[in-house]
Structures are given as C-alpha cells and as structure tokens.
Write an enzyme that holds these catalytic residues in place. Structure first.
Site, PDB file in Angstrom:
ATOM      1  N   HIS A 118       1.601   2.174  -3.506  1.00 54.70           N
ATOM      2  CA  HIS A 118       0.460   2.912  -4.092  1.00 54.70           C
ATOM      3  C   HIS A 118       0.462   4.368  -3.622  1.00 54.70           C
ATOM      4  CE1 HIS A 118      -1.695  -0.258  -6.159  1.00 54.70           C
ATOM      5  NE2 HIS A 118      -1.869  -1.000  -5.079  1.00 54.70           N
ATOM      6  N   GLU A 141       0.841  -1.208   0.000  1.00 55.22           N
ATOM      7  CA  GLU A 141       0.000   0.000   0.000  1.00 55.22           C
ATOM      8  C   GLU A 141       0.873   1.254   0.000  1.00 55.22           C
ATOM      9  OE1 GLU A 141      -3.024  -0.496  -0.666  1.00 55.22           O
ATOM     10  OE2 GLU A 141      -3.037  -2.646  -0.239  1.00 55.22           O
TER      11      GLU A 141
END
Lengths: 504, 504
Positions: free
Chosen positions: A272, A269
């Site tokens: 991202h 994550e």
C-alpha cells in the site's frame, strides 16, 4: 490560464492539506497519543471533518466545476481532475443533511449493538439495527444513482469505492473465480503433501521481530531509516497504512507466537505504502494525484504480500536473513518447508485469518449476499442461514454460531455496503498485472531469488503508481494489459503455484 | 443565556481545537515525521495558521465581544474571558496585513543572515538585517500601544508575553535582582568550597538515561505510563513542552557524557507540563482555561527544575534511585557532592548553559539592551560593545567574538523583542511562591526528602494552576502571596541555598 479551473485546484490543495492533517491526527491517535487525550482528539477530528465537509460541499465548487468544464482547451488530465472533483462533489452534496446525520447516528448505534450481539452470539438482537442501517444505505444508494449514472442503488454504492465497476460485472467475475477456486482448494486439502506448520508458533521475541521488520522494509525498499525516508513503521492492534506522498506510514502488530503475522503485515502494508509514495509528484494536491480505487490499492498490497512475499523466490533470498536474525529458532526448518507453511491452504470460518487461496471465497460470499439483499431477493432476517449455507457449500466449513458467521465482521454494522468487493478485485487486478509482468520481464522471479525487487517495483511504478487516478480501474487495467477484466490469469497463477506445493 | 457571549465561546472552542491540532502536527514534525515529509508539513502548518488567523480576525468576533460586554449580568469569569478574547482580537487585528507580511518575510531573511553571520563571527554582516527586523517590531509596538493602553512600544510588546508588566517595573525589579545576584555570585566564585564536577561527564548509556527519565517522571507525578496517562516523553535536540489539557507532551535530549542535561530537562519541562495538565477542566476551550503568561509558565518549570529538583532534599530521596539505575557509575560520588555539583556556580558566556544563579544576569543584560534600544538611547550598531561591557561588568566574563556574544541567541533575529524578561520573571514569581509555600507548608522540604512531592504539587495546583488565566500575573501573585512584585524572596532563597554549598 483557465481561471475557474485553477481556482478549483487551489481549493483542492487546501482540501488535501486538511485531509492529510486529519490522517496524521488519526495516526497519532492509534500510535502515540496519551490515552487520556481521546476526548480532545475526538473533538479535533470532528472539527476537521466538519470543516472538510463544509469545504467540499461549498456550492461555489459546483459552479467552478461547471464553468471550468465549459472551456474548450482542457487537457485530458484537466478533464479527469474535473471529473473526479465532480464525482466527489456529487457524492458529498446529493445526500440530504438529515440522511447524513441519521446515518452517522445509526452507524454508532448499530456498531454498538453488533459488539454486544456478537459477544452474546445473538443475531436476533442485532437484526433490527442492521435492518435500519441497511435501509439508510439503500436510500443513499438510491439518491446516488442519478449523479453516478448507476442502474441500481447497489451499483451506486459500489461505484464509491470502485468506480466503473458494477454488480453485474462482479457477478460474472466472481462466478468465474469460484469455479476456479473451489476445485483447486479441494485438491490442496485432499493432497498428501501437507506442510508441518508447528514451527510458526515458536516464540520469537518482539525485539527480534522488530529486526525482521527492518530487514523486510529494506528488502522491499520501503525507506524508514535514511535521511530521505518518507515512511515509518509503528505498532497497532490492526495494521494499516496512512499518509500522502512523502509521508506515508504503516503499522504492524507483534505476536510472540505468531511471527509470520508481522511478516505478512509488513509486506501487505508496504505494498500500500509504495503505491502512495510513487504517485506522480507533479500531481500532488490534485484529484488525479490519488490512488485509483480501493480494489486497485488492494492489488498493490496483495502483489507485494502474496505474489512476491509468499513466493519461493522471495524466500530463497530472504530466508537466510530471517534465520540470521532469529538465531537458532528456525535452524531445523528448511526453506522449502517454510515457504509451503506460509502458503498453507486451509478453509476456515474467519475471513481475516484466511489464506491466499480461500480468501476470495469469503469475499464472494459477502458480495453475493449484499447483491441479493439490495435486489430484494433476500431479507436481513434470512442472512444467517444464507451465510451458513454458502460457507458450507463454497468452503466446506460449518458455522456453529453467528458470531463466527454473519456477525464476524464490523463492516455491515458500520454501513459499509458496497465495499467488500475491493478485496477480491485486488486479486483479479493483481493476477492480470502478473501476467503482463511475466511477459514484460520474463526473468523477474530469478532476479527476485537473487534479492532484487527493483525491476518489479519499477514496472509497478511505471504501469500502476505513476498513473495515479487518471483512469478508473477497469480502464487502467486495459491500458496496462490490453485486456478487459478476467479472472483467468489469477486462477492460472494460483494453479501453477499451489500445484507445486501440493504435488497436484 | 447570554447570546453573543455563548456564540463567541463556541467560536473559541474551534480556535482551541484547531490550535491544539497545530500543536500535534508541530510535535510530530519534531519527533516522528519521516524526514522527507517536511515540505508537505510546512504547507499543512501554513494552512492551519492561515485558517486560525482568519478565524481570529473575523470582524464578527469584534462585534460579538462588544455586544457581549454590554450585558449587565456578566460574571467576573465571563468578563475575564471577554477581556482575553478582546486582547487577542486587538493584537491580531491592529497590525496592517502589509506589516504582518513584511515582518514574516524579514524574519526569515534575518534568521538566515544571523546563521551565516554567527558562523562567520561577522556582526557587521548581521547588523542591517537586525536593524530591519527591529524597525518592523518597533512599528508593531507603536500600533499595539493604543489597544493595549501601553505608554511605549516596548511596553506594548512586553505586554503580549507578560500582560500587566512594564519596562519601568522590570527595571526596578531587575536592578534589585542585580544587586542581589552580583555579590552572591562573586562570593561563590571566590569560595574555597568548589565541587569536583568531573563525574558529570562520565558516560551513562542512553538506555540507562531513559530509565532515569521514567523514574523522574514518576517522582514528579508526570504520568506517561498508566492507562489514564495524559503525557509522554520523546526526544528532540532542544527540549520543549506542548499540548492542551489531557494531552501534554514533553521532549528531552540525551548526551552520553552529560547525563545531568536530561535530568534537568525532564524536571524543567515536567514543570511546564504539570501546569498545563492542571488547568481547570471546566474552563477547557475558554480563554481563562489557558496559562497566565510566559513568565508564570517559566515560574512553574523553574520551580520543579531548580527549587525542587536542585534541592538537597529532592536528592536525599532520589539519589539512591539514580545510583540503582546507573549501576557502578556513581558509586564513589556522595549525595552531598552530587547536589553541590549540579548547583555549581560558574559565570559563563552562553545563556543556555548558565546555572541557576548566573542565569538571571544573562536575561537582565538582554532586557536592558532592548529597553535602551527602544528608548532611543542606543543603536543597533552599538549593541556588540554594550553587550560585551555588560558581560564584563555583571558576570566578569570577557566576550571574545560576537558569535558567543550578541549573536548567541536566535531570539532577536526572529523578531522576539519583549520576550526575554519572562525567564527572569519566572524566577521572581517562583521566589515569591516559595516564600508563601514555606509559610503554608513549613515541612514541605522534609516531606520531599522522604520522596513525597504531593503537598507541594497540591499547593501549586490550588494556588497557581487552577487559577488558569483568571488574572494577569502580577495580580495573580498578589492573590497568592498578598504582596506586590518583589525580588527579595528569590534572593533570600538563593542566599540561604548557596551559602550552604559554598560555606559563605
């Protein structure tokens, strides 16, 4: 001053502001909202969705896009903004309202049927619902073909997530990928050098795991603590990233007896999040100021999770910290064993539990099935058998019931046809970027082993993040690497890496 | 089916959904948002504000209100909804846009000047800015007179926060209040029975204070933990309550050496939250499904904070829990001393630090100054002198500089004329409710000392919360108590309570 263009961009600013408002509400719903608030929240989100759709499909946007496009003095960036605005406008307006409403209703019904059928291991109960949602998405794909200039409905749907990519291209890439992955996986499985992974089940208290989270965030430079922080980390069952520019939030999950689950969630994550945070500030509120595609986004998360985060060099620098935080828990585990264990290759039935090497095959199976379904070469009725055959052939695993087979994912039940390819594209893009990074910064791995990710991050920012949505992914990759899409660098990276672990 | 009425109510549903969306974004900004997100958040909130204003002032609303009002078969509840919708429509539309824009700009400038002048203790530097914002609010008050049927601009502004209340009424009530409070405060100050409050400065770790928070929430039945919870508690510098129906959130603050600050923040905000959560479910998204007025809201927070939360009976039941949570920290403090200490009467210069008894005088001073200013009996130039004279006369304290005097509050700098009265009205309403509660439930105090607040809460729910915004506050109080507004019950309550503490 180009009048229709600036008017359109003003409208887009409101769209992004309202869209990012919705993201905060959705984030709050998953992380902080008192449970009783769910009904109210659903209504708030539905109103935001309705308003956004209304703003997006306003015929005035179509007129403005046309008028603006006629202007002779547009810069390439302005042309790209108009192209992206037009793409979004066409996607939102070319489907008749009846189809949109029917699809929304059928999606809810099919997901509900999927949950029940999965629990009951009863594909025949799910099949008619899946057929209906497939028919609706096929119809949507047909209607999207013309505005997108796609040759098939499947291509049109793929183009929504991964613009500029076609099923034909994907078939070529994925065939290449298969022929690289399958023998490599076989060699790893057959190798005598198997790591003992039992220590990954040792109980690490959640509070200790939170300290690992903070240290990892610091290691990759995802700022959650400084007075200038633009991120934060919370907890949800399924980790995700959401946000826009200076407010990009990730979530993770903690399992006391699977502490590596949090580690790789944070790295994934975090990848991202860094992408979103590094989009060019001067393009905020414009279509070019967004991520390029689902596949490109996935390349960034996997780059940080796998290429960086599962590398021996990363753990050379980070393992001492991990040991310090976890006290005696890993005292008897060598760094070498740790890195091998988190790179264990083990074919399995469930995609979301797959390792770096086998993951791609899970995706390819789904893509091939979708492709043949849309091409009329197979039927919804035949999916379980085809699924099981492919799992046996590609991964060597036997599916015992459809709950761990064709019904394991919610995607198709939710109508998400034309989306799975992004995950494998992310690996292909990442491999190509890695090859170029190796050429541009030959000592990046040695820097990483000393604890510095700075130059790698600067490279990603310069080559990927700062280009926002200026190009479709295949074109962006060409700009970065000078090459058309190829799986070779990804496979070479895997062969080098896993040959060492498994003494091949 | 009354067509224009239902159309209007549908529009109101969207207004409340968007308004509550804004509340979540504002809450997030104060509690969770990464610091870097502030610029984006300001733009998101500005867009929501603009959209809400646009929805509220749509001339179609005015037409629908008129058309609906003509219908002969409206129920009283429907009439009330139309009355409230019309009030809001008139307030939003009767001010010319130029005035609204000028006021917004001047508010920002005046608050900025206030911050600097307060730091420099320089009222003359603040005065011209205060004059400008006062002139703009006076103009707004003049324009609001006609639609509100108010006699003066000040009355029109008061009516925005406390509908149905006038400066004339307030003068009568506050004169009564003064003549009750001033001698009682004097007696307490002169009494020999002064509590030792030093133990309130003992350091209680924040983590321990969080446990106190949870126990207090449980004690008053503000649910933040169950799977059906509709609330939560977070931390901000200044505590507040926000939310709507099933999602009502409060904040508190922790100071290691002022643990009582958190305790009474939780009780105060908890009182606000219970009111919002108990509004009638069947009135959600309608104007009647909102709190009745600022003063009424303040009555509920002060009821839980002071009448319940600073009562000996509450601490009979809760003090053992507090001692259990705090370990040895209060081992030598008797329950009697504790309750007296948190009821210390001590005239002071700063409103937000005032005790239950002296607080009202701080409000009355501000009201009287505002009233005379709007009546042309005084000028902005004279405010510091008038302020200091009143503080000396009512509270017996000497203001040494204007930073601790007329410039202590941000309210006037922010243009909030006609709002201070709500705080003292809250006390008056609360006193009247208490008198009726004593008659209806004579043993509520003995129940409270056994740890049960259930019947008191049921009484408040039945008499106050469930009536939502069906009546203006003075009428609601009449419905509850059978009486017109009177300060007597509040003063009698204080005299009884403080006579015991101070052996009067």
């Amino acid at each position: 001053m180009i009048e229709p263009y600036t008017t359109l961009m003003d409208r887009y600013k409101d769209l992004y502001l309202l869209g990012s408002t919705g993201s905060i509400l959705a984030w709050d719903m998953e992380t902080k909202m008192p449970p009783k608030g769910i009904a109210l929240r659903s209504e708030q989100l539905a109103l935001l969705q309705k308003t956004l759709h209304h703003m997006l499909t306003d015929p005035e946007n179509g007129r403005l896009i046309k008028q603006a496009a006629d202007h002779p003095d547009l810069t390439p960036l302005q042309r790209r903004n108009l192209h992206l605005a037009n793409k979004e406008y066409q996607e939102a307006t070319c489907l008749p309202e009846e189809l949109v409403v029917d699809t929304a209703r059928q999606t809810a019904l099919t997901i509900d049927a999927w949950k029940k059928a999965k629990a009951a291991k009863d594909y025949p109960a799910f099949r008619p619902y899946l057929e209906k949602i497939y028919e609706l998405k096929l119809r949507a794909g047909e209607l999207l073909m013309e505005p997108k200039g796609s040759d098939t409905p499947h291509d049109a749907l793929i183009d929504v997530s991964d613009p500029g990519v076609t099923a034909h291209q994907l078939t070529r890439l994925f065939d290449e990928m298969k022929s690289g992955l399958i023998p490599l996986i076989r060699k790893c499985v057959d190798s005598d050098s198997q790591p003992d992974t039992g220590f990954l089940k040792r109980k690490i208290p959640i509070d200790t795991q939170r300290k690992i989270t903070d240290a990892l965030a610091q290691a990759i430079g995802y700022d959650i603590t400084s007075p200038q922080a633009g991120g934060r980390i919370d907890e949800t069952e399924h980790p995700f990233t959401t946000g826009y520019y200076d407010d990009v939030r990730v979530t993770t999950h903690y399992h006391e007896d699977k502490f590596d689950s949090n580690i790789f969630a944070i790295l994934h994550e975090g990848g991202h999040a860094l992408y979103e945070q590094n989009l060019p500030r001067e393009w905020i509120y414009q279509p070019v100021g967004t991520a390029c595609s689902s596949g490109l986004h996935e390349s960034q998360s996997r780059f940080i999770e796998n290429i960086v985060g599962r590398s021996p060099e990363f753990w050379t620098s980070f393992y001492p910290k991990l040991r310090e935080i976890t006290g005696d828990a890993l005292a008897d585990v060598t760094p070498e064993l740790f890195v091998h264990a988190v790179n264990l290759v083990k074919p399995s039935k469930i995609r979301i539990e797959a390792d770096e090497l086998t993951y791609g095959l899970h995706i390819i199976i789904r893509f091939e099935i979708e492709r043949d379904l849309f091409a009329g070469k197979t039927t919804v009725d035949e999916l379980p058998q085809i699924w099981n055959d492919k799992y046996a052939s590609y991964l060597g695993v036997e599916i015992e019931d459809d709950s761990e087979g064709v019904m394991q994912d919610t995607h198709w039940a939710g109508g998400a046809f034309g989306t799975f390819q992004s995950y494998a594209l992310g690996n292909i893009y990442g491999g190509m970027m890695l090859e170029k990074l190796n050429a541009d910064l030959p000592d990046w791995r040695s820097q990483l082993s000393k604890g510095s990710l700075n130059e790698v991050k600067a490279w990603l920012k310069e080559n990927v993040h700062r280009r926002g949505n200026l190009y479709d992914a295949p074109e962006l990759i060409k700009k970065i690497t000078g090459k058309t899409l190829t799986v070779t660098p990804f496979i070479e990276y895997l062969e080098t890496k896993y040959s060492k672990f498994y003494s091949l």
